[in-house]
Design an enzyme around this catalytic site. Structure first.
Site, mmCIF file in Angstrom:
data_model
loop_
_atom_site.group_PDB
_atom_site.id
_atom_site.type_symbol
_atom_site.label_atom_id
_atom_site.label_comp_id
_atom_site.label_asym_id
_atom_site.label_seq_id
_atom_site.Cartn_x
_atom_site.Cartn_y
_atom_site.Cartn_z
ATOM 1 N N HIS A 249 0.821 -1.213 0.000
ATOM 2 C CA HIS A 249 0.000 0.000 0.000
ATOM 3 C C HIS A 249 0.862 1.274 0.000
ATOM 4 C CE1 HIS A 249 -3.410 -2.545 1.385
ATOM 5 N NE2 HIS A 249 -2.621 -3.012 2.320
HETATM 6 O O1 RIB Z 1 -4.906 0.077 4.644
HETATM 7 C C1 RIB Z 1 -3.508 0.083 4.432
HETATM 8 C C2 RIB Z 1 -2.827 1.028 5.363
HETATM 9 O O2 RIB Z 1 -3.005 0.605 6.702
HETATM 10 C C3 RIB Z 1 -1.301 1.057 5.157
HETATM 11 O O3 RIB Z 1 -0.800 2.336 5.433
HETATM 12 C C4 RIB Z 1 -0.797 0.070 6.178
HETATM 13 O O4 RIB Z 1 0.519 0.380 6.635
HETATM 14 C C5 RIB Z 1 -1.757 0.271 7.301
HETATM 15 O O5 RIB Z 1 -1.291 1.374 8.053
#
Ligand code: RIB
Ligand code: CA
Length: 320
Positions: A249
């Site tokens: 992500h």
């Molecule tokens: O949904 C994904 C996010 O949530 C990313 O930033 C991961 O590190 C968690 O913090």
């Protein structure tokens, strides 16, 4: 080549077994990209408690050969919501104990962000890859931040889909602190969102993790171990989803700062749910298709060239 100067606001947890690893990969990419200059790291409660995240941020920067990049600790809790449980909380005590070393820079994230952006008007991009608590506090303390910042690139939200998880109807970063997200969305700052719509398409698999471990490199081999541990955790925590990869992500959010063409952008009006628990943190995106559309307040990513991203991303990480 123009260099993008960035502040990384993160809930980094790589190194705490059972905690998300993508912030660590994002930090490594930001350090290695020659067209980005990572000038400040601020930490926030999210994947893990902010004290552990701060220790891990310092440790990872040392592993990356960047002990000079300042780390400033930020928000311990969301603005309004109670502190949520951290899955690895019971296992981080020894992490903190074993990784004691460089101390964070004195101060607090919100004021460090304000000071750095206002000292360099129009130059600094904030890359927010955790809950938006620090960014919201900074904007509340100093509204001029919204016009002085070059832009705020956010890993957060889901705009063309839902999470399909009743316990967390909004994407994690928004769900943890939806009130903070609302402040940021209404600030007038230039915003770009990288949401689950695209981040769930960019994944690290176990073969990638094996290749990272085989490098023997200080960061890459450690990151490979953490990737295996995270996939193991996901399989245990979500048995019905047969996880065999780890979504990157936050690394995608870092990449699009200087490589926006990795994704397709659309202007949108986004609002976030802050009143109902049933839909806490859900981001509603109006893509301005109606005859009398609302005014846009951000850009959202709707598609990603996942093959191009993963190849670009791993080629940087293998050498670290
Ligand atoms: O949904 C994904 C996010 O949530 C990313 O930033 C991961 O590190 C968690 O913090
Ligand atoms: Ca994160």
């Amino acid at each position: 080549m123009s260099v993008r100067r960035i502040i990384l606001d993160t809930d980094v947890a790589m190194g705490a077994p059972g905690s998300d690893i993508d912030d660590g990969f994002a930090m490594a990419l930001a350090v290695d990209l020659k067209d980005q200059s990572l000038e400040l790291v601020t930490t926030v409660n999210g994947n893990i408690d902010v004290d552990t995240s701060t220790v891990l941020a310092l440790h990872l920067l040392d592993r990356l050969g960047k002990p000079d990049i300042p780390v400033v600790c930020g928000a311990r809790t969301p603005l309004v919501r109670p502190l949520h449980a951290h899955p690895a909380r019971d296992r981080v005590a020894d992490v903190r104990e074993h990784l004691s070393g460089r101390k964070p820079t004195p101060g607090r994230a919100a004021t460090a962000i304000i000071d750095h952006v206002l000292a360099n008007p129009g130059e600094i991009s904030i890359v927010a890859i955790g809950p938006l608590t620090n960014v919201a506090v900074a904007l509340a303390l100093e509204p001029a931040l919204a016009t002085a910042v070059k832009e705020i690139v956010i890993m957060g939200g889901a705009f063309l889909r839902t999470t399909s998880v009743l316990a967390m109807p909004g994407e994690f970063n928004i769900w943890v602190d939806p009130e903070a997200a609302a402040i940021v969305l209404n600030s007038g700052a230039p915003l770009r969102f990288i949401g689950l719509d695209v981040t769930l398409q960019v994944e690290l698999n176990r073969a990638d993790a094996d290749r990272l471990m085989a490098t023997g490199r200080p960061f890459a081999s450690y990151a490979g171990e953490c990737a295996h541990a995270w996939i193991d955790y996901l399989r245990e925590a979500y048995p019905g989803r047969d996880f065999c990869t780890a979504p990157m992500h936050d690394a995608l959010a870092v990449a699009v700062v200087s490589r926006p063409n990795l994704v397709t952008w659309r202007p949108a009006r986004v609002e976030v749910e802050v009143t109902s628990d049933l839909t806490r943190g859900v981001t509603v995106a109006d893509l301005l298709a109606s005859r009398d559309p609302p005014q846009a307040n951000c850009m959202v990513a709707t598609e990603v060239d996942s093959v191009a991203f993963i190849e670009f991303f791993l080629n940087h990480i293998y050498s670290l």
